[in-house]
Design an enzyme around this catalytic site. Structure first.
Site, mmCIF file in Angstrom:
data_model
loop_
_atom_site.group_PDB
_atom_site.id
_atom_site.type_symbol
_atom_site.label_atom_id
_atom_site.label_comp_id
_atom_site.label_asym_id
_atom_site.label_seq_id
_atom_site.Cartn_x
_atom_site.Cartn_y
_atom_site.Cartn_z
ATOM 1 N N SER A 237 0.982 -1.191 -0.107
ATOM 2 C CA SER A 237 -0.185 0.075 0.065
ATOM 3 C C SER A 237 0.922 1.193 -0.193
ATOM 4 C CB SER A 237 -1.002 0.153 1.162
ATOM 5 O OG SER A 237 -0.188 0.024 2.510
ATOM 6 N N LYS A 238 0.078 2.368 -0.144
ATOM 7 C CA LYS A 238 0.903 3.456 -0.053
ATOM 8 C C LYS A 238 2.087 4.013 1.081
ATOM 9 C CE LYS A 238 -2.427 6.536 -2.699
ATOM 10 N NZ LYS A 238 -3.197 7.774 -2.737
ATOM 11 N N ARG A 239 1.741 3.367 2.177
ATOM 12 C CA ARG A 239 2.567 3.461 3.344
ATOM 13 C C ARG A 239 3.750 2.848 3.134
ATOM 14 N NH1 ARG A 239 2.462 -0.763 7.297
ATOM 15 N NH2 ARG A 239 0.790 -2.371 6.732
#
Length: 468
Positions: A237-239
């Protein structure tokens, strides 16, 4: 049989790396078998699908050079065809109208959850007469007995009992068709022979197989590719960093490096790490894709990207490097030739963004000298060699690497100094720090007026420090 694969993203966001890997596997499988690769935009989610997302997908495919043979096809252009199939299913008794209220369906879900059972529709309207004039959905009649057997190209044999499935909705109350129906119709009409997609679709596959069989259509082969995880083991994911393909372009990665990295996420050929696209086509086999998920490593991608930067033709690098300079408010057309910059820096950068950053000194003056470099190299003892080399450079007519190198070398010999005693103060004066390409190439790229101007600045800096 002509092999036909497809990539069918939903335009609800950017093209992410998981989708790009799916597209790549489909592309490679089609090319390996002399078949066709089809692009289909599954835009039936009218609320979330946007033209911007469509453009992002097309831009990503173009940047990666994943050329499709047909398409893009848009599902929103095919509603008449989907409705014709649904009407045919109704006429054959393969589907039925359902007018169950939201409240009833919510109660079914709550009861199932309370009993720790999988929520599923109970078939209440399967044998009821529901008028076409009242609000309703259309549900497909799922076989109630037996099992679905999937000979998956990646996972092997998967058996799912029909008792775990329910009668899925194939047309909503507003008249729009649903995903599972449209996918089956499209794959049939487009003669798709191999459906290679993420394993998050595995639960949809038995439902789709039922519809193929009900309509008497030939089944494609299915292959479900495991997901990509972050380095901490959770879903990417973006994290974890960038997940958008175009973000990697903007961050200075080469498309061939990203493709090479993606193909190795879940597939291997011995111990080989670096693959050209032709090698990928020749060697790729969907049967060799791992059953388990793969972890994304930015460090490994950077290693590959650096390899490709070092191995790339400078003209190719220059074309991709040019947009990176905008981040530093630099117009590279006003200064040194980008091909020469790429030649000078391609051994020194992991990304094109880094290459642009360490090359900024070529195009504009810097404000301050790097403190540690100035403390070490711009000392009073360096003033005399700097003045001498400045005078020699000012009188030089041929501002090219060989004469520039000769000036520094000759002066070092005359002053009985180690080459570095002149080259390093000169480098810090011209670049602002102690690292750059060879001093001759550095001077050449900076140009005569800027080089002399910066040496004067360094001499003034040394004088000011000596007075304090």
């Amino acid at each position: 049989m002509t092999v036909r694969t497809r990539f069918a993203p939903s335009p609800t966001g950017y093209l992410h790396v998981g989708g790009a890997r799916t597209a790549l596997f489909n592309y490679l499988y089609a090319r390996k078998h002399g078949g066709q690769f089809v692009l289909r935009i599954e835009d039936t989610d009218l609320e979330r699908s946007t033209p911007e997302s469509v453009n992002a997908i097309l831009e990503g495919m173009t940047w990666l050079a994943l050329d499709y043979d047909e398409g893009p096809f848009y599902q929103t252009h095919r509603f008449d065809r989907y409705n014709a199939v649904i009407d045919e299913m109704m006429a054959k008794g393969l589907a039925y109208r359902c007018n169950c209220s939201r409240e009833r369906l919510d109660k079914l879900r709550e009861d199932a959850m309370a009993a720790k059972e999988k929520p599923r529709y109970d078939g209440h309207c399967r044998h009821q007469h529901v008028s076409a004039d009242e609000p309703h959905v259309i549900r497909f009649k799922t076989p109630m007995e037996g099992s679905v057997v999937i000979d998956d190209l990646v996972r092997g044999r998967v058996v799912i009992p029909n008792s775990e499935l329910d009668d899925l909705i194939i047309r909503r109350t507003d008249g729009s068709p649903t995903y599972n129906l449209t996918v089956v119709v499209d794959d049939h009409d487009m003669a798709i022979t191999h459906v290679i997609r993420g394993d998050d679709h595995l639960n949809n596959t038995p439902r789709q197989i039922h519809m193929y069989q009900a309509m008497g259509w030939e089944l494609p082969a299915f292959g479900h590719v495991p997901m990509i995880l972050g380095d901490d083991g959770s879903r990417l994911s973006k994290r974890h960093g960038a997940v958008s393909v175009m973000q990697y372009r903007d961050d200075g990665y080469l498309p061939e490096a990203l493709l090479n990295y993606l193909v190795r996420l879940g597939w291997s050929h011995g111990d080989q790490e670096v693959f050209s696209i032709d090698e990928m086509v020749a060697l790729f086999d969907i049967a060799d894709v791992n059953k388990s998920a793969s972890s994304f490593s930015t460090e490994k991608l950077q290693w590959l990207n650096q390899h490709y930067i070092k191995a790339s033709e400078p003209t190719h690098l220059a074309r991709l490097l040019s947009p990176q300079f905008a981040k530093f408010d630099i117009d590279p057309s006003d200064g040194a030739d980008l091909i020469q910059v790429a030649i000078a820096q391609q051994e020194r950068a992991k990304t094109l963004e880094e290459m642009a950053e360490i090359s900024a000194f070529i195009y504009h003056d810097f404000d301050d000298f790097e403190e540690a470099a100035a403390k070490k190299h711009l000392r009073p003892v360096a003033a005399e060699p700097l003045r001498a080399v400045r005078d020699r450079l000012a009188s030089l007519d041929d501002w090219s690497p060989e004469p520039l190198h000769a000036v520094v070398q000759t002066l070092a010999n005359e002053m009985q100094l180690n080459m570095g005693k002149i080259a390093q103060p000169l480098r810090v004066a011209v670049v602002g720090r102690a690292a750059s390409p060879g001093i001759d190439v550095t001077l050449y790229l900076v140009g005569k007026p800027a080089a002399l101007r910066r040496i004067d600045k360094a001499l003034a800096f040394i004088e000011a420090r000596a007075q304090n």
